[in-house]
Design a protein around this motif. Structure first.
Motif, PDB file in Angstrom:
ATOM      1  N   PHE A 129      36.383  38.916  36.760  1.00 11.24           N
ATOM      2  CA  PHE A 129      36.243  37.401  36.422  1.00 11.24           C
ATOM      3  C   PHE A 129      37.243  36.553  37.407  1.00 11.24           C
ATOM      4  N   ILE A 130      38.586  37.006  37.327  1.00 11.99           N
ATOM      5  CA  ILE A 130      39.531  36.182  37.815  1.00 11.99           C
ATOM      6  C   ILE A 130      39.639  36.809  39.333  1.00 11.99           C
ATOM      7  N   GLY A 131      39.668  38.199  39.756  1.00 12.00           N
ATOM      8  CA  GLY A 131      39.487  38.726  40.831  1.00 12.00           C
ATOM      9  C   GLY A 131      38.485  38.200  41.904  1.00 12.00           C
ATOM     10  N   ILE A 164      39.239  46.652  45.997  1.00 11.24           N
ATOM     11  CA  ILE A 164      38.887  47.978  45.449  1.00 11.24           C
ATOM     12  C   ILE A 164      38.321  47.723  43.949  1.00 11.24           C
ATOM     13  N   ASP A 165      37.355  48.074  43.554  1.00  8.70           N
ATOM     14  CA  ASP A 165      36.629  47.969  42.117  1.00  8.70           C
ATOM     15  C   ASP A 165      35.900  49.344  41.817  1.00  8.70           C
ATOM     16  N   LYS A 166      35.960  49.566  40.517  1.00  3.91           N
ATOM     17  CA  LYS A 166      35.320  50.657  40.143  1.00  3.91           C
ATOM     18  C   LYS A 166      34.003  50.223  39.811  1.00  3.91           C
ATOM     19  N   GLU A 199      40.940  47.338  32.426  1.00  4.61           N
ATOM     20  CA  GLU A 199      40.012  47.149  31.197  1.00  4.61           C
ATOM     21  C   GLU A 199      40.776  45.845  30.547  1.00  4.61           C
ATOM     22  N   SER A 200      39.899  44.790  30.154  1.00  6.01           N
ATOM     23  CA  SER A 200      40.772  43.580  29.728  1.00  6.01           C
ATOM     24  C   SER A 200      40.064  43.036  28.462  1.00  6.01           C
ATOM     25  N   HIS A 201      39.180  43.548  27.679  1.00  4.17           N
ATOM     26  CA  HIS A 201      38.776  43.082  26.442  1.00  4.17           C
ATOM     27  C   HIS A 201      39.510  43.655  25.242  1.00  4.17           C
ATOM     28  N   PRO A 247      46.187  47.740  21.493  1.00  2.00           N
ATOM     29  CA  PRO A 247      46.077  48.515  22.606  1.00  2.00           C
ATOM     30  C   PRO A 247      45.962  47.876  24.074  1.00  2.00           C
ATOM     31  N   TYR A 248      45.185  47.123  24.183  1.00  2.40           N
ATOM     32  CA  TYR A 248      45.068  46.255  25.616  1.00  2.40           C
ATOM     33  C   TYR A 248      46.450  46.024  25.977  1.00  2.40           C
ATOM     34  N   SER A 249      47.153  45.241  24.799  1.00  2.94           N
ATOM     35  CA  SER A 249      48.494  44.533  25.437  1.00  2.94           C
ATOM     36  C   SER A 249      49.475  45.577  25.519  1.00  2.94           C
ATOM     37  N   THR A 306      48.763  48.616  26.981  1.00  2.30           N
ATOM     38  CA  THR A 306      48.944  49.112  27.993  1.00  2.30           C
ATOM     39  C   THR A 306      49.309  48.264  29.287  1.00  2.30           C
ATOM     40  N   LYS A 307      48.988  46.879  29.190  1.00  4.16           N
ATOM     41  CA  LYS A 307      49.449  46.070  30.176  1.00  4.16           C
ATOM     42  C   LYS A 307      51.076  46.099  30.298  1.00  4.16           C
ATOM     43  N   ALA A 308      51.752  46.060  28.975  1.00  2.00           N
ATOM     44  CA  ALA A 308      53.110  46.155  28.896  1.00  2.00           C
ATOM     45  C   ALA A 308      53.833  47.539  29.682  1.00  2.00           C
TER      46      ALA A 308
HETATM   47  N1  LIG Z   1      40.855  36.932  31.677  1.00  2.00           N
HETATM   48  C1  LIG Z   1      42.203  36.387  31.284  1.00  2.00           C
HETATM   49  O1  LIG Z   1      42.072  35.461  30.312  1.00  2.00           O
HETATM   50  C2  LIG Z   1      43.370  37.158  31.291  1.00  2.00           C
HETATM   51  C3  LIG Z   1      44.411  36.763  30.786  1.00  2.00           C
HETATM   52  C4  LIG Z   1      45.727  37.411  31.318  1.00  2.00           C
HETATM   53  C5  LIG Z   1      45.675  38.323  32.124  1.00  2.00           C
HETATM   54  N2  LIG Z   1      44.439  38.751  32.611  1.00  2.00           N
HETATM   55  C6  LIG Z   1      44.651  40.167  33.445  1.00  2.00           C
HETATM   56  O2  LIG Z   1      43.982  39.713  34.647  1.00  2.00           O
HETATM   57  C7  LIG Z   1      43.228  40.845  35.134  1.00  2.00           C
HETATM   58  C8  LIG Z   1      41.899  40.495  35.552  1.00  2.00           C
HETATM   59  O3  LIG Z   1      41.289  40.060  34.346  1.00  2.00           O
HETATM   60  P1  LIG Z   1      39.652  39.531  34.380  1.00  2.00           P
HETATM   61  O4  LIG Z   1      39.577  38.794  33.227  1.00  2.00           O
HETATM   62  O5  LIG Z   1      39.201  39.263  35.775  1.00  2.00           O
HETATM   63  O6  LIG Z   1      39.080  41.200  33.984  1.00  2.00           O
HETATM   64  P2  LIG Z   1      37.528  41.624  34.210  1.00  2.00           P
HETATM   65  O7  LIG Z   1      37.471  42.447  32.985  1.00  2.00           O
HETATM   66  O8  LIG Z   1      36.725  40.469  34.215  1.00  2.00           O
HETATM   67  O9  LIG Z   1      37.559  42.294  35.663  1.00  2.00           O
HETATM   68  C9  LIG Z   1      38.373  43.494  35.547  1.00  2.00           C
HETATM   69  C10 LIG Z   1      37.825  44.173  36.847  1.00  2.00           C
HETATM   70  O10 LIG Z   1      38.586  45.409  37.047  1.00  2.00           O
HETATM   71  C11 LIG Z   1      37.656  46.549  37.165  1.00  2.00           C
HETATM   72  N3  LIG Z   1      38.230  47.571  36.991  1.00  2.00           N
HETATM   73  C12 LIG Z   1      38.597  48.074  35.655  1.00  2.00           C
HETATM   74  N4  LIG Z   1      39.106  49.325  35.699  1.00  2.00           N
HETATM   75  C13 LIG Z   1      38.966  49.847  36.904  1.00  2.00           C
HETATM   76  C14 LIG Z   1      39.508  50.973  37.536  1.00  2.00           C
HETATM   77  N5  LIG Z   1      39.831  52.168  36.816  1.00  2.00           N
HETATM   78  N6  LIG Z   1      39.203  51.234  38.688  1.00  2.00           N
HETATM   79  C15 LIG Z   1      38.933  50.151  39.584  1.00  2.00           C
HETATM   80  N7  LIG Z   1      38.710  48.912  38.960  1.00  2.00           N
HETATM   81  C16 LIG Z   1      38.716  48.727  37.864  1.00  2.00           C
HETATM   82  C17 LIG Z   1      36.369  46.288  36.590  1.00  2.00           C
HETATM   83  O11 LIG Z   1      35.390  46.871  37.228  1.00  2.00           O
HETATM   84  C18 LIG Z   1      36.382  44.700  36.916  1.00  2.00           C
HETATM   85  O12 LIG Z   1      35.664  44.309  38.059  1.00  2.00           O
HETATM   86  C19 LIG Z   1      43.523  41.832  34.454  1.00  2.00           C
HETATM   87  O13 LIG Z   1      44.667  42.747  34.709  1.00  2.00           O
HETATM   88  C20 LIG Z   1      43.775  41.181  32.951  1.00  2.00           C
HETATM   89  O14 LIG Z   1      44.500  41.848  32.040  1.00  2.00           O
HETATM   90  C21 LIG Z   1      43.309  38.252  32.284  1.00  2.00           C
END
Ligand SMILES: NC(=O)c1ccc[n+]([C@@H]2O[C@H](COP(=O)([O-])OP(=O)(O)OC[C@H]3O[C@@H](n4cnc5c(N)ncnc54)[C@H](O)[C@@H]3O)[C@@H](O)[C@H]2O)c1
Length: 332
Positions: free
Chosen positions: A11-13, A32-34, A84-86, A156-158, A160-162
């Motif tokens: 999404f953000i990327g 770079i994306d998986k 992983e973001s959800h 668990p999400y937060s 791992t981010k921490a």
């Molecule tokens: N969306 C939000 O509201 C929000 C808020 C705060 C922080 N963030 C952070 O911003 C970043 C992006 O969030 P997003 O909402 O775009 O997430 P998203 O889930 O839409 O996208 C994450 C991307 O990372 C890739 N990915 C996941 N594991 C991987 C791995 N092992 N190797 C390579 N690629 C991998 C996925 O394929 C996906 O394309 C994340 O780090 C998230 O923690 C997001």
């Protein structure tokens, strides 16, 4: 300038890649994306054949693959978003979060450290880590998260981010690596996976299905438009001071229930056809998320005062645009 963006198919990327390619002529970006379920390369169709854009399907957990791609691309900097973001998925299955968010961050950080150390430019190569305000835990009715709020991750999400934030911090402290971390609030806008709150509300409403709202919908989130976030990331990457963290938020708090009602009222105005003329009739309260943080709210003064960032998009306008973007997809 050679820039790696990880998670660029998410999404953000994907929004960030489009922003950076449009703004800077001198940047060559490696995405770079998986390609997990949350990713979608179709949003990058328009740039995929450009000379200045390359895609690598690589799992950051695969250390030899990360080494190979980093060495071959030879980046000047990295903006690391892959994760992983959800939150809900981290509750039902935390393991991929530990691997992707902690081990994955370690692998790309360490490969950059090794490359830039060998090139004698450890203090030049920039590593920008994109993180969340959820590392700070939850707020009551009052107050805001600042950069000095103690970490207290609850899911668990937060957690791992921490953990990844601390690794990045330690690489600056220990090796003098040129790092910056940004912690943002909830983003909304185009390209988000359908499982997240705003797309879920629009998707279920347009399908005439119950719109699920956790608990009584009283939890509060601070909503940030993704394109405002991308401008903040751009500024922090280019101008942020090494070793610093910056909070990014929209000064835009909404109770979940009020936000869902706002979306329903826009759908009523723009699309119509809700049950008995009102999509609000589909709102259904469901069992709350375990450990659901009550309130997040960001004090963005530091990035505003030090880097001159301001959120620009007017919320109602951004929300309307976002709703129409999803409606066009969900209605076919
Ligand atoms: N969306 C939000 O509201 C929000 C808020 C705060 C922080 N963030 C952070 O911003 C970043 C992006 O969030 P997003 O909402 O775009 O997430 P998203 O889930 O839409 O996208 C994450 C991307 O990372 C890739 N990915 C996941 N594991 C991987 C791995 N092992 N190797 C390579 N690629 C991998 C996925 O394929 C996906 O394309 C994340 O780090 C998230 O923690 C997001």
């Amino acid at each position: 300038m050679r820039l790696i963006i990880t998670g660029g198919a998410g999404f953000i990327g994907s929004n960030l890649i489009l922003h950076m390619l449009q703004k800077y002529d001198h940047l060559h970006i490696l995405n770079i994306d998986k390609l997990t379920y949350a990713s979608d390369l179709k949003y990058l169709e328009g740039v995929k054949d450009r000379d200045r854009y390359t895609f690598s399907k690589t799992d950051l957990v695969d250390r030899p693959a990360v080494k190979n791609v980093v060495q071959r691309f030879n980046p000047d900097g990295v903006i690391h978003l892959a994760a992983e973001s959800h939150v809900d998925n981290s509750i039902t299955g935390p393991e991929p979060f530990v691997f992707s968010n902690i081990v994955g961050t370690f692998n790309i950080l360490e490969e950059c450290r090794q490359l830039w150390t060998a090139q004698k430019r450890i203090q030049l190569g920039r590593f920008h880590h994109v993180s969340t305000d959820e590392v700070y835990g939850q707020l009551g009715d009052e107050g805001f998260f600042t950069e000095s709020t103690p970490y207290a991750p609850n899911s668990p999400y937060s957690a791992t981010k921490a953990g990844s934030d601390f690794l990045v911090r330690a690489y600056h402290h220990t090796y003098g690596m040129n790092v910056v971390t940004t912690n943002c609030s909830n983003n909304f806008g185009p390209h988000q996976h359908e499982e997240k709150l705003i797309p879920t509300v629009i998707r279920t409403a347009l399908a005439g299905k119950p719109i699920p709202v956790y608990g009584r919908g009283q939890n509060v989130r601070d909503w940030l438009y993704v394109l405002d976030h991308c401008r903040a990331l751009d500024l922090a990457y280019h101008d942020g001071l090494s070793g610093q963290t910056y909070n990014i938020g929209g000064r835009n708090e909404w109770k979940n229930l009020d936000l869902v009602r706002e979306i329903c009222s826009i759908l009523n105005e723009q699309i119509g056809n809700g049950p008995d003329g009102d999509y609000n009739n589909l709102i259904t309260f469901v069992t709350d998320r375990p450990g659901h943080d009550f309130r997040y709210a960001i004090d963005a003064s530091k990035i505003e005062n030090e880097l001159g960032w301001r959120h620009e998009m007017e919320f109602r306008e951004a929300l309307e645009e976002t709703i129409m973007w999803y409606a066009a997809r969900y209605r076919g």
